[in-house]
Design a protein around this motif. Structure first.
Motif, short mmCIF file in Angstrom:
data_model
loop_
_atom_site.label_atom_id
_atom_site.label_comp_id
_atom_site.label_asym_id
_atom_site.label_seq_id
_atom_site.Cartn_x
_atom_site.Cartn_y
_atom_site.Cartn_z
N MET A 145 0.82 -1.21 0.00
CA MET A 145 0.00 0.00 0.00
C MET A 145 0.85 1.26 0.00
N CYS A 146 1.96 1.24 0.75
CA CYS A 146 2.87 2.40 0.74
C CYS A 146 3.44 2.62 -0.65
N LEU A 147 3.81 1.53 -1.33
CA LEU A 147 4.34 1.64 -2.68
C LEU A 147 3.29 2.19 -3.64
N GLU A 148 2.05 1.73 -3.50
CA GLU A 148 0.98 2.23 -4.37
C GLU A 148 0.70 3.72 -4.12
N ALA A 149 0.69 4.11 -2.84
CA ALA A 149 0.46 5.52 -2.50
C ALA A 149 1.63 6.39 -2.96
N LEU A 150 2.85 5.85 -2.84
CA LEU A 150 4.04 6.55 -3.33
C LEU A 150 3.95 6.77 -4.83
N GLU A 151 3.57 5.73 -5.57
CA GLU A 151 3.44 5.85 -7.02
C GLU A 151 2.39 6.90 -7.39
N ALA A 152 1.26 6.90 -6.67
CA ALA A 152 0.21 7.89 -6.94
C ALA A 152 0.72 9.31 -6.69
N PHE A 153 1.51 9.48 -5.62
CA PHE A 153 2.08 10.81 -5.35
C PHE A 153 3.01 11.23 -6.47
N MET A 154 3.88 10.32 -6.90
CA MET A 154 4.84 10.65 -7.96
C MET A 154 4.13 10.93 -9.27
N ASP A 155 3.05 10.22 -9.55
CA ASP A 155 2.27 10.47 -10.78
C ASP A 155 1.70 11.88 -10.81
N GLY A 156 1.37 12.41 -9.64
CA GLY A 156 0.78 13.74 -9.57
C GLY A 156 1.78 14.86 -9.39
N TRP A 157 3.07 14.52 -9.31
CA TRP A 157 4.09 15.55 -9.09
C TRP A 157 4.34 16.33 -10.39
#
Length: 300
Positions: A145-157
């Motif tokens: 879940m942390c990896l998925e949330a991290l990916e979502a954050f990076m996608d929106g950067w």
């Protein structure tokens, strides 16, 4: 017992998993494998590997007493069955490796042990982690879940701002820090108070060519500079460790920054929500997998 290895397995719940894992490591486990048991109310089997020279009967008795102490604390009751089996030395490496295959996480990541050569999907970034080193291989729900949330954050950067600056508190194997670097972070600081975890993270760093911007530090957040601020904070800890840190972590956020936290059993949702309500933070995203929570928070 001889020169091979001994596997001790026990069933846990989401409430008791971390405590049992800590206990087994404290008794000298060389590594742990956790498996979901969908047909069991408890849900998780923990398999711990020990040197063949370990005195098994005293270990099993101590494990039984520890299970009793967890029940006395009112934690979720599980079956007390403890299974023990010998693993010949020539089979141990093969048995260990059988549990760790490449794992696709989110849309862009694949977590792979160093002995897997692929081929991997072309649209995936490969994060190599040696699973025998420390907690955090991507197979546990909190790490996924942390990896998925991290990916979502990076996608929106925003691309025109360069990569974000990231802090990983309690880095373990370094999986989140390495994934952040692979996904485009400009700089990553990875902290852990356990020197063995720092050593494991350093070895995993050497397995990943795209992780040169990761810096591993032995210590807690108190070793950071007074002016240090981060666009993203990652903290896959546990409820007891996390809650007292939330106020301090909030002060480390850069304007517009986000904090991703996990290691929280769903049973602790009300406890964590109350602490967040009392802090300068608010929850903007909630993920749930296998009885665990992952929260994304921002400053109010």
């Amino acid at each position: 017992m001889g020169n091979g290895y001994v596997e001790v397995s026990v069933v846990a719940s989401s409430e008791t998993e971390e405590g049992l894992c800590d206990f087994l490591f404290s008794e000298g486990a060389l590594g742990l494998v956790t498996e979901d048991l969908p047909g069991e109310p408890a849900g998780i089997r923990i398999r711990a590997s020990f040197p063949g020279t370990v005195p098994v009967e005293p270990l099993v008795e101590k494990l039984k007493r520890y299970q009793e102490s967890l029940e006395a604390l009112g934690l979720c009751r599980t079956t007390r069955t403890i299974e023990v089996r010998d693993i010949p030395v020539e089979d141990w490496g093969r048995t260990w490796k059988e549990h760790f295959k490449p794992l696709l996480v989110g849309r862009r990541l694949v977590i792979a042990p160093p002995w897997e050569d692929g081929p991997f999907p072309e649209n995936r970034l490969v994060v190599r982690i040696d699973p025998a080193m420390a907690f955090g291989t991507g197979h546990h729900a909190t790490t996924r879940m942390c990896l998925e949330a991290l990916e979502a954050f990076m996608d929106g950067w925003p691309e025109d701002q360069g990569g974000p600056v990231v802090l990983d508190v309690g880095t373990g194997t370094g999986i989140l820090a390495i994934a952040a670097a692979s996904l485009g972070a400009a700089r990553v600081v990875a902290l852990d108070t356990d020197p063995e975890a720092c050593d494991a993270a350093g070895k995993n760093l050497a397995l990943n060519q795209d992780a040169g911007q990761v810096r591993i530090l032995h210590g807690g957040i108190e070793i950071l500079g007074p002016a240090d601020r981060f666009d993203l904070l990652l903290a896959n800890l546990d409820t007891r460790t996390l809650c007292p840190l939330l106020h301090t972590l909030s002060r480390l956020l850069a304007p517009g920054g986000r904090l991703i936290v996990s290691g929280i059993p769903v049973e602790d949702n009300a406890t964590v929500a109350a602490v967040v309500q009392d802090s300068p933070l608010r929850i903007v995203e909630r993920r749930v997998q296998d009885g665990w929570l992952c929260l994304t928070l921002v400053a109010r």
